[in-house]
Design a protein around this motif. Structure first.
Motif, short mmCIF file in Angstrom:
data_model
loop_
_atom_site.label_atom_id
_atom_site.label_comp_id
_atom_site.label_asym_id
_atom_site.label_seq_id
_atom_site.Cartn_x
_atom_site.Cartn_y
_atom_site.Cartn_z
N ASP A 51 0.69 -1.09 -0.04
CA ASP A 51 -0.09 -0.06 -0.09
C ASP A 51 0.71 1.12 -0.03
O ASP A 51 0.68 2.22 -0.61
N HIS A 52 1.86 1.37 0.67
CA HIS A 52 2.68 2.30 0.90
C HIS A 52 3.45 2.59 -0.55
O HIS A 52 3.54 3.85 -0.77
N LEU A 53 3.64 1.58 -1.25
CA LEU A 53 4.71 1.72 -2.38
C LEU A 53 3.57 2.32 -3.34
O LEU A 53 3.87 3.14 -4.26
N VAL A 54 2.45 1.76 -3.50
CA VAL A 54 1.51 2.15 -4.27
C VAL A 54 0.95 3.67 -4.20
O VAL A 54 0.59 4.46 -5.13
N ASP A 55 0.67 4.03 -2.93
CA ASP A 55 0.30 5.26 -2.54
C ASP A 55 1.42 6.37 -3.02
O ASP A 55 0.86 7.20 -3.61
N HIS A 56 2.42 6.17 -2.67
CA HIS A 56 3.41 7.14 -3.16
C HIS A 56 3.62 7.14 -4.64
O HIS A 56 3.92 8.26 -5.18
N LEU A 57 3.78 5.92 -5.25
CA LEU A 57 3.76 6.12 -6.98
C LEU A 57 2.83 6.55 -7.52
O LEU A 57 3.01 7.49 -8.43
N ALA A 58 1.48 6.63 -6.96
CA ALA A 58 0.55 7.19 -7.43
C ALA A 58 0.32 8.94 -7.20
O ALA A 58 0.30 9.62 -8.10
N GLU A 59 0.94 9.06 -6.13
CA GLU A 59 1.29 10.68 -5.84
C GLU A 59 2.40 11.20 -6.93
O GLU A 59 2.02 12.26 -7.48
N ILE A 60 3.42 10.39 -7.04
CA ILE A 60 4.39 10.93 -8.09
C ILE A 60 4.03 11.11 -9.34
O ILE A 60 4.28 11.97 -10.30
N GLU A 61 3.27 10.01 -9.88
CA GLU A 61 2.39 10.00 -11.11
C GLU A 61 1.60 11.19 -11.37
O GLU A 61 1.49 12.04 -12.55
N ALA A 62 0.94 11.47 -10.16
CA ALA A 62 0.04 12.55 -10.31
C ALA A 62 0.53 13.65 -10.51
O ALA A 62 0.34 14.90 -11.36
N ARG A 63 1.46 14.09 -9.74
CA ARG A 63 2.14 15.24 -9.66
C ARG A 63 2.82 15.46 -10.96
O ARG A 63 3.17 16.56 -11.42
N LEU A 64 3.61 14.60 -11.52
CA LEU A 64 4.22 14.81 -12.98
C LEU A 64 3.24 15.21 -14.03
O LEU A 64 3.72 15.90 -14.88
N ALA A 65 2.04 14.70 -13.84
CA ALA A 65 1.24 15.01 -14.59
C ALA A 65 0.30 16.22 -14.62
O ALA A 65 -0.40 16.88 -15.47
N GLY A 66 0.80 16.76 -13.37
CA GLY A 66 0.14 18.01 -13.18
C GLY A 66 -1.16 18.25 -12.56
O GLY A 66 -1.80 19.01 -12.60
N VAL A 67 -1.36 17.14 -11.94
CA VAL A 67 -2.92 16.97 -11.18
C VAL A 67 -2.71 16.54 -9.85
O VAL A 67 -1.56 16.11 -9.37
N GLY A 68 -3.71 16.96 -9.02
CA GLY A 68 -3.37 16.76 -7.37
C GLY A 68 -3.48 15.29 -7.36
O GLY A 68 -4.46 14.37 -7.65
N PRO A 69 -2.84 14.60 -6.38
CA PRO A 69 -3.06 13.44 -5.75
C PRO A 69 -4.43 13.07 -5.36
O PRO A 69 -4.81 13.79 -4.64
N ILE A 70 -5.01 11.85 -5.37
CA ILE A 70 -6.00 11.30 -4.94
C ILE A 70 -5.70 11.25 -3.42
O ILE A 70 -4.82 10.45 -2.87
N PRO A 71 -6.46 11.80 -2.34
CA PRO A 71 -6.18 11.56 -1.05
C PRO A 71 -6.51 10.09 -0.61
O PRO A 71 -7.25 9.56 -1.23
N ASP A 72 -5.55 9.59 0.30
CA ASP A 72 -5.81 8.38 0.56
C ASP A 72 -6.73 8.06 1.81
O ASP A 72 -6.94 8.83 2.50
N HIS A 73 -7.35 6.84 1.77
CA HIS A 73 -8.28 6.73 2.82
C HIS A 73 -7.77 5.27 3.36
O HIS A 73 -8.85 4.52 3.99
N TRP A 74 -6.56 4.84 3.37
CA TRP A 74 -5.89 3.89 4.03
C TRP A 74 -6.38 3.82 5.56
O TRP A 74 -6.30 4.92 6.24
N HIS A 75 -6.58 2.71 6.19
CA HIS A 75 -6.71 2.37 7.32
C HIS A 75 -5.53 2.18 8.21
O HIS A 75 -5.17 2.28 9.15
N ALA A 76 -4.49 1.99 7.18
CA ALA A 76 -3.13 1.74 7.61
C ALA A 76 -2.87 0.62 8.51
O ALA A 76 -3.62 -0.36 8.16
N SER A 77 -2.26 0.83 9.80
CA SER A 77 -1.77 -0.27 10.39
C SER A 77 -2.78 -0.29 11.54
O SER A 77 -2.57 -1.00 12.74
N SER A 78 -3.53 0.68 11.64
CA SER A 78 -4.59 0.97 12.84
C SER A 78 -5.59 -0.52 13.05
O SER A 78 -6.28 -0.31 13.98
#
Length: 157
Positions: free
Chosen positions: A57-84
């Motif tokens: 999840d961490h790898l996917v989340d930040h990869l999506a962030e990088i790709e969005a930023r390179l494309a000039g769009v805002g990253p999609i906010p995450d809604h992971w429940h993480a390790s909680s």
């Protein structure tokens, strides 16, 4: 996981990501021997499946962030429940087949990260578009994902 700006060094960012994935997979190779008892670390519990889920999840989340930023769009906010939370599926035995699938997922994600990071210029790595950490800092931040695997540890040790 820390929210402080990640420290970087002279290593290529793709190397840092691959070293983290290699570390996680070395530990995961011991997890078919896991006795089924979740490991309590800090205020959370960890299992092999949960560790793999969180690293992926961490790898996917930040990869999506990088790709969005390179494309000039805002990253999609995450809604992971993480390790909680620990999902019932996280409590399943970790078999050799689970290890094979974890290797497939993580090595493919590491390859995608390598291709993406190695295609960026030093300027793009250190003066990245959009808001947030630089892409170099994000790559170094990903090393914190080893925490999840370290929390499970090597059951044979």
């Amino acid at each position: 996981m820390a929210e402080e700006t990640p420290a970087t060094d002279d290593r290529p960012p793709s190397q840092v990501v691959n070293e983290m994935v290699d570390h996680v997979l070395r530990l995961a190779a011991t997890w078919p021997a896991w006795d089924g008892t979740p490991r309590a670390i800090d205020d959370r519990t960890y299992t092999p499946h949960k560790a793999i889920r969180r690293v992926v999840d961490h790898l996917v989340d930040h990869l999506a962030e990088i790709e969005a930023r390179l494309a000039g769009v805002g990253p999609i906010p995450d809604h992971w429940h993480a390790s909680s939370f620990t999902d019932p599926a996280d409590l399943a035995p970790f078999t050799q087949k689970d290890l094979d699938e974890a290797r497939s997922r993580l090595t493919r994600l590491a390859q995608i990260w390598t291709v993406r990071l190695d295609a960026l210029s030093p300027d793009q790595l250190d003066h990245s578009p959009g808001d947030g950490w630089t892409f170099r800092q994000i790559a170094f931040h990903l090393t914190e994902s080893a925490y999840y695997a370290d929390a499970v540890g090597d059951p044979s040790a």
